[in-house]
Design an enzyme around this catalytic site. Structure first.
Site, short mmCIF file in Angstrom:
data_model
loop_
_atom_site.label_atom_id
_atom_site.label_comp_id
_atom_site.label_asym_id
_atom_site.label_seq_id
_atom_site.Cartn_x
_atom_site.Cartn_y
_atom_site.Cartn_z
N GLU B 208 47.87 -22.25 16.66
CA GLU B 208 46.59 -21.38 17.22
C GLU B 208 45.40 -22.43 16.74
OE1 GLU B 208 47.34 -17.99 14.87
OE2 GLU B 208 45.95 -18.58 13.21
N HIS B 246 42.41 -14.68 11.66
CA HIS B 246 42.78 -15.23 10.93
C HIS B 246 41.95 -16.14 9.86
CE1 HIS B 246 47.14 -15.19 12.54
NE2 HIS B 246 47.00 -14.18 11.88
#
Lengths: 390, 292
Positions: B208, B246
């Site tokens: 990511e 995150h």
């Protein structure tokens, strides 16, 4: 979390880092009084917003007298400051920092950050003071010097010398750099900072080092042990919807498309934006409802998504690991009927109790498009807004 | 075969709050040997049939545990990692989200030279299908087979594993390495373990935005790997400067963009799926003969 320059300088002062004398003002009259109390004739009036590029945007002005400081402040306060860091909507200036002018001989760049690759802290130094470090990195990377520091060991004297010599300092000046850098490291570690940027670091005509501008950021995960730092948060500087989301424990980022998204898990939430875009659509937001999503959370999330007038359809994408899809389904049904949902709703439930969840949706009598796979989810959402959005 | 854990793994649970107890129960139901729990001040009790100890060291002496899973709240989680290392465990998965970055940085430096392997924090843990479940993954979606899965995400891992299983492609081990800026086991570590595992015939890697772990992994793949890798990078549409859920998923200072990561991986011979809906099918097409 970021803080204002005036707050950053107060913290730096507490740690013994030399900064110019200055005072916060919220009215032109306050600015005049503040200027009168500062040493020297020349003062600098600086707009206090959480964004760089203030100088070019007209947010930093020199004044030759207290009267002029008052006048300049009346022009800066209330202005909408637009720089490359504020976005096109800009930021309204609500306060200014009035600071004593400095006799600048030369300017440098210093920063302390967490270096993810090295898994240490890093001190970044450059002779290109006053410029944006990304620009320097792109144009002349050889002018950036980095040392990495193990926080369990601390910054060593030889590393201070390495940095000092890389900036062209002699030993006398390195002797002044040492306490300066040690103080920055202490501040970073003791307060759980995520960024300290001194740009520019100035050497004055009398040979002193001064932090002329300062940007400080802090680790959100550590704010619980620093109430004195958490107190410095300025809600005016944060996006209203992101702030609201944070208060109800949702991760939300507004985007410029028209498909609202509610997803569990950050990775799947990012991937949902990606699948919408692969299918030719544009997402209106990122929203991670988290692992503990339940009925109330779903309702809160829907409310938040619908506050965005651009939203023309909502895609719910849940992969139940821990989360129970039947509880999510109940939440979706309740939220849709309570809020009188008018936009098309596409729902994908997979994993833990997905079959039960789908039955609840089907039995609700609401106009919900159920989908099975991630690809179907993207395609149905894009079809619901009539193809490509924006 | 598998990496990291199997039927013989003896697991401790550090932190027996609501999450710890729930997942201890689910792991036991899956067939994992959960041999004890650690909750300071509750030593000597039995919680849900699991013997509880005050310290990890006591638990290891008594149960011969070799692994642990941490559900301790953020303020004490880095300390729990250090305690696990002190007790001589081989493997620790830290599930806790929200640990201060400096706590993890200090812990990671302190672990240098320790033989213990840390997974996470802020991760879903690890599952070896039909053998061992450490963490919070929905193990029922996994099935045994020849593919190693490694990911920075939780639910997106489930999505990818589910796509594989539906295509009849099973997994050697499914591993979530976590979404924080500082993590124990990196992509490179995980790829190296899969490369050495004779049963792993192909790898799915899910990255990511944020940091440069994917670029570093690409370098490693180019220089050290024979096993084919298929990848997906989440956050192709993420704006710069925004944290996407995150703690580690942020494009900062022009670094950490999905496009750069995808280009680096493709240059290393990795097949990169553009769509998260096609991770499984991309693997099936590029590495034939994996399904059963």
């Amino acid at each position: 979390m970021n803080i204002h320059e005036y707050q950053a300088k107060e913290l730096l002062r507490d740690y013994g880092v030399p900064v110019p004398d200055g005072k916060l003002a919220t009215t032109p009259a306050e600015a005049e009084t503040a200027a009168r109390g500062l040493p020297g004739d020349v003062v600098v009036v600086k707009a206090q917003v959480h964004a760089g590029g203030r100088g070019k945007a007209g947010g930093i002005r020199l004044a030759q007298s207290a009267k002029e400081a008052k006048h300049v402040t009346s022009e800066i306060l209330g202005m909408t400051l637009r720089s490359h860091q504020t976005g096109p909507e800009g930021k309204v200036v609500r306060k200014v920092y009035v600071e004593a002018g400095s006799e600048i001989e030369s300017e440098f760049y210093l920063a302390v950050v967490l270096d993810r690759s090295a898994e240490k802290l890093a001190i970044i130094a450059s002779t290109e003071g006053g410029m944006e470090i990304e620009e320097v990195a792109a144009r002349s990377p050889e002018k950036i010097f980095t040392v990495t520091v193990d926080p369990n060991v601390g910054l060593a004297a030889y590393q201070v010398r390495q940095i000092g010599f890389s900036l062209g300092f002699d030993m006398d000046r390195i002797a002044k750099l040492d306490p300066f850098l040690q103080a920055l490291m202490r501040l970073f570690v003791e307060k759980d900072a995520s960024l300290i940027e001194i740009n520019p670091l100035v050497v004055t005509k009398s040979g002193d080092l001064i932090a002329l501008d300062a940007k400080l950021g802090f680790d959100d995960n550590a704010l619980y042990r620093h109430p004195e730092i958490a107190k410095l948060r300025d809600p005016e500087e944060e996006d209203a919807r992101e702030r609201e989301a944070k208060e109800i424990d949702l991760a939300y980022v507004g985007l410029d498309g028209n498909i609202g998204c509610m997803v569990n898990g950050a990775g799947l939430a990012m991937a949902t934006l990606d699948v919408i875009s692969v299918c030719g659509g544009n997402p209106a937001n990122f929203l991670d409802a988290g692992g503990g999503a339940d009925k109330d959370k779903v309702r809160d999330a829907f409310k938040l998504i619908l506050r965005d007038p651009k939203v023309k359809a909502i895609l719910v994408n849940i992969f139940g690991g821990i989360v129970r899809c039947d509880l999510i389904a109940e939440g979706v049904v309740a939220a849709a009927s309570d809020l009188g949902l008018e936009v098309p709703l596409i729902v994908r439930l997979q994993g833990n109790r997905a079959t039960e969840g789908r039955a609840i949706l089907a039995g609700s009598g609401l106009n919900i498009t159920p989908v099975e796979t991630l690809r179907e989810a993207g395609e149905a959402a894009v079809a619901a807004v009539g193809g490509r959005g924006r | 075969m598998s990496i990291l854990c199997d039927k013989s793994t003896k697991l401790l649970v550090q932190g027996l709050g609501r999450m710890g107890r729930l997942h201890a129960k689910l792991s036991i139901e899956y067939g994992t040997q959960v041999v004890g729990g650690v909750a300071p001040g509750k030593g000597g009790q039995l919680i849900d049939g699991i013997p509880v100890f005050d310290t990890v060291r006591e638990a290891v002496e008594d149960t011969r545990a070799n692994a642990s899973v941490i559900f301790v709240p953020p303020a004490g989680a880095a300390d729990a990692v250090l305690e696990a290392a002190d007790a001589g465990l081989d493997l620790v998965a830290c599930i806790t989200e929200g640990i201060p970055a400096l706590d993890m940085l200090r812990a990671k430096r302190a672990l240098a030279g320790s033989p213990m392997r840390l997974i996470g924090p802020n991760c879903p843990g690890v599952v070896t299908p039909e053998q061992c479940r450490i963490g919070i993954m929905p193990a029922q979606i996994t099935r045994p087979g020849p593919v190693g899965v490694v990911s920075r995400s939780g639910t997106l891992t489930y999505e990818a594993v589910d796509q594989l299983s539906r295509l009849g492609i099973g997994q050697t081990t499914c591993l979530g390495i976590g979404g924080d800026p500082i993590i124990g086991t990196t992509f490179i570590d995980a790829l190296g373990l899969f490369e050495e595992d004779p049963a792993t015939k192909a790898i799915v890697m899910i990255g990511e935005i944020g940091g440069s772990a994917e670029e570093e992994a690409a370098e490693f793949i180019k220089g050290h790997m024979q096993t084919p890798v298929v990848a997906f990078i989440a956050g192709q549409n993420a704006p710069a400067g925004k944290r996407m859920g995150h703690a580690g998923a942020i494009i900062a200072g022009g670094k950490g963009r999905a496009s750069d990561k995808m280009a680096a991986l493709e240059a290393a011979g990795v097949v990169v799926s553009r769509s998260p809906a096609e991770i499984g099918s991309t693997l099936a097409e590029s590495v034939p003969g994996l399904s059963r």
